[in-house]
Scaffold this motif. Structure first.
Motif, short mmCIF file in Angstrom:
data_model
loop_
_atom_site.label_atom_id
_atom_site.label_comp_id
_atom_site.label_asym_id
_atom_site.label_seq_id
_atom_site.Cartn_x
_atom_site.Cartn_y
_atom_site.Cartn_z
N LEU A 50 -7.28 10.37 -4.73
CA LEU A 50 -5.99 11.99 -5.18
C LEU A 50 -4.60 10.91 -5.57
O LEU A 50 -3.61 11.40 -5.74
N ALA A 51 -4.55 9.86 -4.89
CA ALA A 51 -3.47 8.82 -4.72
C ALA A 51 -2.51 9.03 -5.77
O ALA A 51 -1.49 9.05 -5.94
N PRO A 52 -3.54 8.75 -7.01
CA PRO A 52 -2.96 8.40 -8.43
C PRO A 52 -1.95 10.20 -8.81
O PRO A 52 -1.07 9.30 -9.34
N LEU A 53 -2.49 11.22 -7.57
CA LEU A 53 -1.43 12.16 -8.38
C LEU A 53 -0.05 12.11 -7.16
O LEU A 53 0.57 12.61 -8.32
N SER A 54 -0.71 11.78 -6.59
CA SER A 54 1.22 11.70 -6.18
C SER A 54 1.58 10.75 -6.34
O SER A 54 3.50 10.99 -6.64
N ALA A 108 6.42 8.80 0.37
CA ALA A 108 4.95 8.37 -0.43
C ALA A 108 3.60 8.23 0.88
O ALA A 108 2.68 8.84 -0.54
N LEU A 109 3.28 7.52 1.50
CA LEU A 109 2.14 7.51 2.28
C LEU A 109 1.81 9.16 2.36
O LEU A 109 0.91 9.93 2.70
N THR A 132 3.56 8.06 9.13
CA THR A 132 4.45 7.90 8.21
C THR A 132 5.71 8.79 8.06
O THR A 132 6.63 8.27 6.89
N GLU A 133 5.39 9.79 8.51
CA GLU A 133 6.59 10.96 8.75
C GLU A 133 7.20 10.73 9.50
O GLU A 133 8.43 10.92 9.24
N LEU A 134 7.17 10.25 10.94
CA LEU A 134 7.82 9.36 11.57
C LEU A 134 9.04 8.38 11.25
O LEU A 134 10.48 8.44 11.30
N VAL A 135 8.24 7.44 10.35
CA VAL A 135 9.14 6.14 10.15
C VAL A 135 10.25 6.83 9.06
O VAL A 135 11.05 5.86 8.95
N ALA A 136 9.63 7.33 8.20
CA ALA A 136 10.37 8.23 6.83
C ALA A 136 11.80 8.44 8.09
O ALA A 136 13.24 8.57 7.32
N ALA A 137 10.65 9.77 8.87
CA ALA A 137 12.66 10.21 9.53
C ALA A 137 13.49 9.54 9.64
O ALA A 137 14.91 9.74 9.73
N ILE A 138 12.89 8.65 10.52
CA ILE A 138 13.53 7.40 10.76
C ILE A 138 14.85 6.61 10.36
O ILE A 138 15.64 6.93 10.45
N ALA A 139 13.94 6.39 9.32
CA ALA A 139 14.57 5.63 8.18
C ALA A 139 16.01 6.14 7.43
O ALA A 139 16.77 5.98 6.74
N CYS A 140 15.37 7.60 7.34
CA CYS A 140 16.46 8.35 6.18
C CYS A 140 17.82 9.29 7.40
O CYS A 140 18.87 8.59 6.71
N THR A 141 17.67 8.55 8.38
CA THR A 141 18.26 9.00 9.33
C THR A 141 19.66 7.77 8.99
O THR A 141 20.37 8.52 9.41
N ALA A 142 18.71 6.85 9.57
CA ALA A 142 19.63 5.49 8.90
C ALA A 142 20.43 5.93 8.67
O ALA A 142 21.34 5.18 8.55
N ILE A 179 6.64 17.66 -2.54
CA ILE A 179 7.91 18.03 -2.29
C ILE A 179 8.43 15.79 -1.60
O ILE A 179 9.24 15.83 -2.08
N SER A 180 7.53 15.80 -0.56
CA SER A 180 7.52 14.01 -0.04
C SER A 180 7.53 13.60 -1.48
O SER A 180 8.20 12.47 -0.92
N ALA A 181 6.61 13.54 -2.48
CA ALA A 181 7.10 12.77 -3.26
C ALA A 181 7.89 12.44 -4.06
O ALA A 181 9.04 11.83 -4.66
#
Length: 183
Positions: free
Chosen positions: A10-14, A60-61, A148-158, A90-92
């Motif tokens: 299903l990766a092509p969908l995202s 994306a992941l 992956t969500e923790l990485v995204a949250a930290i990066a977005c916050t930074a 929503i994540s995509a």
């Protein structure tokens, strides 16, 4: 580990959601930029930093993993399947927004969705999610998704913290720009 197979299938969908949203936002941004006076066209845009890459890849992941987990969760309860599909979309969408139109609101949305998904997962480790008889169990795919969500949250916050409010026009300026672009 069947979920990883579903994720790969299903990766092509995202990626499709990410690409479609990215192209749409890119077109809107180009149109908006052309409508601005020449002095405003050089507005600051977040640099292609490691933080931005981490935010995009993390979201994306997360989207791909949620799409991959959707079929298994539909088997448990329809509401869970719908939630996992929505979380993937929503994540995509947010990853595409950060990729194409980096801004404080996009970074805030990325941090918000990522943190919300982490908190919901933690809650459902303690209480059964809707349609289930037992609480969720900790598994490698769940841990990978939360990482992956923790990485995204930290990066977005930074990114949100590093992007000053002065880089973005105020509400009145945005309304004038939208009006000028429309007319």
């Amino acid at each position: 580990f069947a979920a990883l197979g579903d994720m790969a299938r299903l990766a092509p969908l995202s990626l499709g959601v990410l690409a479609t949203t990215g192209l749409g936002l890119y077109a809107v941004r180009r149109r908006r930029t052309r409508a601005l006076p020449a002095a405003r066209r050089a507005e600051p845009v977040a640099s292609s930093s490691a933080w931005r890459g981490a935010a995009i890849v993390g979201l994306a992941l997360s989207a791909a993993l949620h799409f991959g987990l959707t079929p298994a969760h539909f088997e448990v309860a329809v509401v869970q399947g719908i939630f996992f599909c929505a979380a993937g979309v929503i994540s995509a969408l947010v990853a595409a927004a950060i990729l194409v139109w980096p801004s404080r609101p996009a970074y805030l949305a990325g941090a918000g969705i990522s943190l919300a998904l982490i908190v919901l997962w933690a809650v459902f480790l303690l209480v059964p999610p809707p349609g289930a008889e037992a609480a969720e169990a900790v598994d490698p795919v769940g841990l990978l998704t939360k990482a992956t969500e923790l990485v995204a949250a930290i990066a977005c916050t930074a990114l949100w913290a590093r992007t000053s409010r002065s880089n973005e026009p105020n509400w009145e300026e945005r309304q004038n720009e939208v009006g000028q672009a429309f007319w």
